[in-house]
Design an enzyme around this catalytic site. Structure first.
Site, PDB file in Angstrom:
ATOM      1  N   LYS A   1     117.286 130.961  36.040  1.00 20.83           N
ATOM      2  CA  LYS A   1     117.625 131.599  34.756  1.00 20.83           C
ATOM      3  C   LYS A   1     117.898 133.084  34.945  1.00 20.83           C
ATOM      4  O   LYS A   1     118.904 133.607  34.454  1.00 20.83           O
ATOM      5  CB  LYS A   1     116.459 131.363  33.771  1.00 20.83           C
ATOM      6  CG  LYS A   1     116.696 131.890  32.377  1.00 20.83           C
ATOM      7  CD  LYS A   1     115.886 131.110  31.365  1.00 20.83           C
ATOM      8  CE  LYS A   1     114.407 131.440  31.351  1.00 20.83           C
ATOM      9  NZ  LYS A   1     114.089 132.731  30.730  1.00 20.83           N
ATOM     10  N   SER A   2     117.017 133.779  35.640  1.00 20.41           N
ATOM     11  CA  SER A   2     117.191 135.232  35.821  1.00 20.41           C
ATOM     12  C   SER A   2     118.507 135.532  36.527  1.00 20.41           C
ATOM     13  O   SER A   2     119.243 136.455  36.140  1.00 20.41           O
ATOM     14  CB  SER A   2     116.044 135.789  36.669  1.00 20.41           C
ATOM     15  OG  SER A   2     114.832 135.681  35.985  1.00 20.41           O
TER      16      SER A   2
ATOM     17  N   ASP B 225     105.842 133.754  34.985  1.00 15.45           N
ATOM     18  CA  ASP B 225     106.285 132.655  34.104  1.00 15.45           C
ATOM     19  C   ASP B 225     105.607 131.329  34.440  1.00 15.45           C
ATOM     20  O   ASP B 225     105.786 130.346  33.715  1.00 15.45           O
ATOM     21  CB  ASP B 225     107.804 132.481  34.209  1.00 15.45           C
ATOM     22  CG  ASP B 225     108.547 133.657  33.595  1.00 15.45           C
ATOM     23  OD1 ASP B 225     107.973 134.359  32.732  1.00 15.45           O
ATOM     24  OD2 ASP B 225     109.710 133.895  33.991  1.00 15.45           O
TER      25      ASP B 225
HETATM   26  C1  S3P Z   1     112.587 138.120  33.741  1.00 16.63           C
HETATM   27  C2  S3P Z   1     111.475 138.895  33.877  1.00 16.63           C
HETATM   28  C3  S3P Z   1     110.146 138.496  33.363  1.00 16.63           C
HETATM   29  C4  S3P Z   1     110.082 137.005  33.071  1.00 16.63           C
HETATM   30  C5  S3P Z   1     111.291 136.525  32.328  1.00 16.63           C
HETATM   31  C6  S3P Z   1     112.547 136.774  33.144  1.00 16.63           C
HETATM   32  C7  S3P Z   1     113.878 138.626  34.254  1.00 16.63           C
HETATM   33  O1  S3P Z   1     109.885 139.183  32.157  1.00 16.63           O
HETATM   34  O2  S3P Z   1     108.923 136.708  32.327  1.00 16.63           O
HETATM   35  O3  S3P Z   1     111.205 135.125  32.074  1.00 16.63           O
HETATM   36  O4  S3P Z   1     114.838 137.822  34.389  1.00 16.63           O
HETATM   37  O5  S3P Z   1     113.958 139.820  34.559  1.00 16.63           O
HETATM   38  P1  S3P Z   1     109.152 140.638  32.139  1.00 16.63           P
HETATM   39  O6  S3P Z   1     110.073 141.597  32.768  1.00 16.63           O
HETATM   40  O7  S3P Z   1     108.935 140.915  30.694  1.00 16.63           O
HETATM   41  O8  S3P Z   1     107.873 140.452  32.902  1.00 16.63           O
END
Ligand code: S3P
Length: 438
Positions: free
Chosen positions: A24-25, A319
């Site tokens: 996803k990221s 996550d």
């Molecule tokens: C993400 C960072 C995380 C994660 C989110 C995806 C990202 O959040 O929990 O699902 O893609 O950079 P945080 O930066 O708020 O920890």
């Protein structure tokens, strides 16, 4: 609105091989940087989940021509850093915190105004963590009185680089500021309290944008450069694989191979934590795909024991805690998590919602301000509220592998935000899961 319910029969064994959907990221970032690049970016393995589709639609609404997704393939005709055009209305980020926080970094650099909005969960989540530092850079953004979305972003504001020590360990905030830094005069320098996922840094370099890693946790970018379109092969998402890593670890007789999983060291906390608990996970055929480490993961059942989770691993598994709490509930002894207050501001309050759900299944789980204490035991069946949180729904589905009775989970539609096809893949692997729309 239709509601989706999961019914899962107790027991089962996970076996065979499985490919979970794309990361996803990385999928979000591929659309964002592909749109801002010059020339064409071809993406394979793109996650066709609602969160990443919200990002894709937002760029289409700002004039970017994007073909697909078709079986994970997307072709983006980049318009360059200054080539976006004003959307006709607010940009709806749905359930996706990553879309909203990263996009705000891009939108403060545009010549036009934008409004970012989202669903009931997203419009409750804290946004000052991005709007405060963006304001220091010269941006003008209005939030609600409580610092949440909708965000009204005023374009045409000149930005200047800042030196910013991140008050929370957050890859979203880091990425937002790096993206704003592309539009800023001078140097934007970000210092992290602990390392968080570094996909933005890797991908910026993949698009030919120079970054300076000034120390282990300090990264600097100078505005005014260009991104060059590229080819991106998105690995599968370790956060989605995590449900099966836990499932196979807790279900006696399981032996599962998860293929082509992203194993970037800023994401592998779940493997390290499960191994500390006694899990049997092998990392096979390590290789690189588009600048990201990838491997196949073989996981076999092993009796787990409770541990005190090292705080340094928290951001590297942020996550995966809902799934890890299921592992803790099936472990011998007590598991203690501290330093994880961020879990309270995810898609739901994941500490409270998981504690309530585990209690409903007969497990002693006590929330604390920054974590949880879970006493391993025997899971009963029961009915659980996911609070519309995709990762809560999938975690309790996996818990059924060790429950003594059937498990019903309410409000599961948001599983499609990160893991379309979860129910089918879970059934193929050995879970007796039925979905019902009401
Ligand atoms: C993400 C960072 C995380 C994660 C989110 C995806 C990202 O959040 O929990 O699902 O893609 O950079 P945080 O930066 O708020 O920890």
């Amino acid at each position: 609105m239709t509601k989706l319910i999961f019914y899962i029969q107790p027991g089962g064994v996970l076996h065979g091989h499985l490919r979970v959907p794309g990361d996803k990221s990385i999928s979000h970032r591929a659309i964002m940087l592909g749109s801002l690049a010059e020339g064409i970016t071809t993406i394979t393995g793109f996650l066709e989940g609602e969160d990443c589709l919200a990002t894709l639609k937002a760029f289409r609404a700002m004039g970017v021509h994007i073909d697909g997704p078709k079986q994970g393939q997307v072709v983006v005709q980049g318009v360059g850093l200054r080539g976006l055009s004003a959307p006709k209305g607010p940009l709806d980020m749905g359930n996706s915190g990553t879309s909203m926080r990263l996009m705000s970094g891009i939108l403060v650099g545009q010549a036009f105004d934008t409004v970012l909005t989202g669903d009931a969960s997203l419009t409750r989540r804290p946004m000052r963590r991005v709007t405060d530092p963006l304001t220091l850079m010269g941006a003008r953004i209005e939030t609600t009185a409580t610092g949440s979305a909708p965000l009204h972003i005023h374009g045409g504001q000149p930005l200047t680089g800042i030196d910013y020590p991140l008050p929370v360990a957050s890859a979203q905030v880091k990425s937002c500021l790096l993206l704003a830094g592309l539009y800023a005069e001078g140097v934007t320098r970000i210092k992290e309290p602990v390392s968080t996922r570094d996909h933005t840094e890797r991908m910026l370099e993949g698009f030919g944008y120079p970054l300076r890693r000034e120390s282990e946790r300090t990264i600097a970018v100078t505005g005014g450069g260009r991104l060059q379109g590229t080819v991106i092969d998105v690995p599968t998402d370790i956060s989605s694989a995590a449900f099966f890593l836990v499932g196979a670890s807790i279900a006696p007789g399981s032996d599962l191979l998860l293929e082509h999983v992203g194993v970037n060291p800023t994401r592998t906390g779940v493997i390290n934590i499960l191994r500390l608990m006694g899990a049997n996970i092998e990392v096979l055929n390590p290789r690189l795909a588009g600048g990201e480490p990838v491997a196949d993961l073989r996981v076999r059942y092993a009796p787990l024991r409770g541990i005190c989770i090292p705080e340094a691993l928290v951001p590297l598994a942020i996550d995966e805690f809902p799934a890890l709490f299921i592992a803790a509930a099936c472990a011998e002894g007590v598991t203690v998590l501290t330093g994880a207050e961020e879990l309270r501001v995810k898609e739901s309050d994941r500490i409270q919602v998981m504690a309530d759900g585990l209690n409903a299944l007969g497990i002693a789980a006590g929330p604390t301000s920054d974590g949880i204490v879970i006493q391993g035991g025997t899971l009963s069946g029961g009915t659980l509220a996911s609070h519309g949180d995709h990762r809560i729904a999938m975690s309790f589905a996996i818990a059924a592998l060790r429950a003594s009775g059937p498990i019903t989970i309410q409000d599961c539609a948001n599983v499609n935000t990160s893991f379309p096809g979860f129910a089918t893949r879970a059934r193929d692997a050995g879970l007796t899961l039925v979905e019902q729309s009401i």
